[in-house]
Write an enzyme that holds these catalytic residues in place. Structure first.
Site, PDB file in Angstrom:
ATOM      1  N   HIS A 292       0.820  -1.221   0.000  1.00 37.51           N
ATOM      2  CA  HIS A 292       0.000   0.000   0.000  1.00 37.51           C
ATOM      3  C   HIS A 292       0.846   1.260   0.000  1.00 37.51           C
ATOM      4  O   HIS A 292       0.332   2.331   0.328  1.00 37.51           O
ATOM      5  CB  HIS A 292      -0.991   0.020   1.157  1.00 37.51           C
ATOM      6  CG  HIS A 292      -2.098  -0.992   0.994  1.00 37.51           C
ATOM      7  ND1 HIS A 292      -2.969  -0.967  -0.083  1.00 37.51           N
ATOM      8  CD2 HIS A 292      -2.440  -2.063   1.723  1.00 37.51           C
ATOM      9  CE1 HIS A 292      -3.807  -1.982   0.021  1.00 37.51           C
ATOM     10  NE2 HIS A 292      -3.497  -2.668   1.110  1.00 37.51           N
ATOM     11  N   ASP A 297       3.761  -1.400  -4.386  1.00 34.88           N
ATOM     12  CA  ASP A 297       2.688  -2.054  -5.141  1.00 34.88           C
ATOM     13  C   ASP A 297       3.051  -2.185  -6.620  1.00 34.88           C
ATOM     14  O   ASP A 297       2.744  -3.187  -7.263  1.00 34.88           O
ATOM     15  CB  ASP A 297       1.376  -1.265  -4.993  1.00 34.88           C
ATOM     16  CG  ASP A 297       0.713  -1.513  -3.636  1.00 34.88           C
ATOM     17  OD1 ASP A 297       1.314  -2.233  -2.809  1.00 34.88           O
ATOM     18  OD2 ASP A 297      -0.383  -0.975  -3.392  1.00 34.88           O
TER      19      ASP A 297
END
Length: 336
Positions: A292, A297
């Site tokens: 996150h 990511d």
DNA sequence: AGCCGGCCACTAATATTCGT
DNA sequence: ACGAATATTAGTGGCCGGCT
């Protein structure tokens, strides 16, 4: 092990097993050409999450240096001069005043005037797609789910060709409190600072960066997880809010439908998980950095994308066939 | 012919998933 | 929490074969 090295390893492993012109082959070719350019001992390093005060306290340079890759096998002098070419161009923007931003806006509108013919037609005409398409994996972090009411607070991009300046990452000043720090650990204190760019300042730089990565007359294919429902609508809204248009040569691909296809193909229930986290687990991919956070990511998704396209035996042209454009999203909305 | 059950295709409603 | 896509479930109708 560096991300690019991993990418390269995958490609090397995959090519003999997949003779058709797969995406893996495409990346393999890209890697090879990089090898040729940079020498045999090339290594690419993504900046660690601690670099440049990303966890708070931005230094003067609020763009995490796009020079976040490092190429080995080159003499120091060559490397130095190279990193100043593109890196400087972007970083100069970073420090630029509003007057220079205006100049960039003109460039941007010139850019928009560029007419691109249909990419499907180019595929049909057997043009070498790899020579036309730049694949960029991206991710955004936001203050919440509502594209209308919430704002982007972090953006990360990774050009899968690798090489110098292949990554781009920055926090974005939303001009409001961040209430969901528990998700991404980005706090109001980190982004609501004068040295963190606002979206309207960032967009021209972003456009400039992407332009520096694209091939002459080529397309840029942006890949994100749940892009159709989250990242792209968010991006479109932010562009629109500041009177910018998404360039016509930008295509978008959502990895979530690809994940569904793979699960279906394997006879698994789609409900067994198509989240990025579930896919990382499935493919035994470790997160580099905190989940996150945009770049973490992106790094994970780059690897997931390779595995998905390999499992689906999906060549680059197949991936392109699954693209969508922002206008399709709005027209689909109107239909309803 | 009339009835019944099983099967299939289709539609509508509801639930789930995913991103932050 | 929001919103879109997709999956799942429930309901409906048509068709067919078997039976009386």
């Amino acid at each position: 092990m560096s991300c690019m090295r991993i990418l390269m390893c995958f490609s090397i492993l995959q090519v003999p097993r997949c003779r058709t012109h797969t995406l893996a082959n495409f990346w393999w070719e890209s890697s090879r050409s990089l090898n040729r350019t940079c020498g045999k001992n090339s290594s690419f390093r993504l900046l660690g999450s601690k670099a440049n005060g990303m966890e708070g306290g931005y230094s003067k340079r609020w763009i995490r240096r796009p020079v976040s890759t490092k190429t080995g096998g080159e003499s120091q002098t060559t490397r130095k001069s190279k990193s100043t070419t593109i890196g400087h161009e972007i970083l100069d923007e970073t420090f630029s005043t509003r007057s220079t931003l205006n100049i960039k806006k003109t460039e941007v509108s010139d850019f928009h005037r560029n007419q691109y013919c249909d990419i499907q037609q180019k595929i049909a005409e057997n043009e070498d797609i790899a020579k036309l398409v730049t694949v960029i994996v991206f991710d955004i972090e936001t203050t919440g789910f509502s594209r209308q009411n919430e704002r982007i607070i972090e953006i990360a991009l990774q050009d899968l060709q690798g090489g110098e300046n292949s990554t781009f990452q920055t926090l974005v000043n939303p001009g409001r409190h961040v209430t969901n720090s528990d998700i991404h650990h980005i706090t109001t204190h980190m982004v609501c600072r004068p040295d963190v760019p606002r979206m309207e300042e960032l967009i021209p730089i972003l456009l400039q960066y992407v332009k520096s990565r694209q091939k002459p007359g080529g397309y840029v294919m942006f890949v994100a997880h749940n892009a159709r429902n989250f990242d792209v609508p968010f991006l479109v809204n932010e562009f629109g809010r500041h009177h910018f248009e998404i360039p016509q040569n930008w295509l978008f691909v959502d990895t979530r439908p690809l994940a569904r296809e793979v699960l279906k193909m394997e006879g698994l229930k789609v409900t067994s998980g198509t989240s990025l986290e579930a896919l990382c687990k499935k493919y035994n991919i470790q997160f580099v950095g905190k989940a996150h956070r945009a770049m973490a990511d992106v790094t994970a998704l780059s690897l997931v994308l390779q595995r998905l396209t390999f499992d689906l035996k999906l060549p680059l042209s197949g991936l392109i066939a699954r693209h969508f454009t922002p206008s399709e999203l709005t027209s689909a909305k109107k239909k309803k």
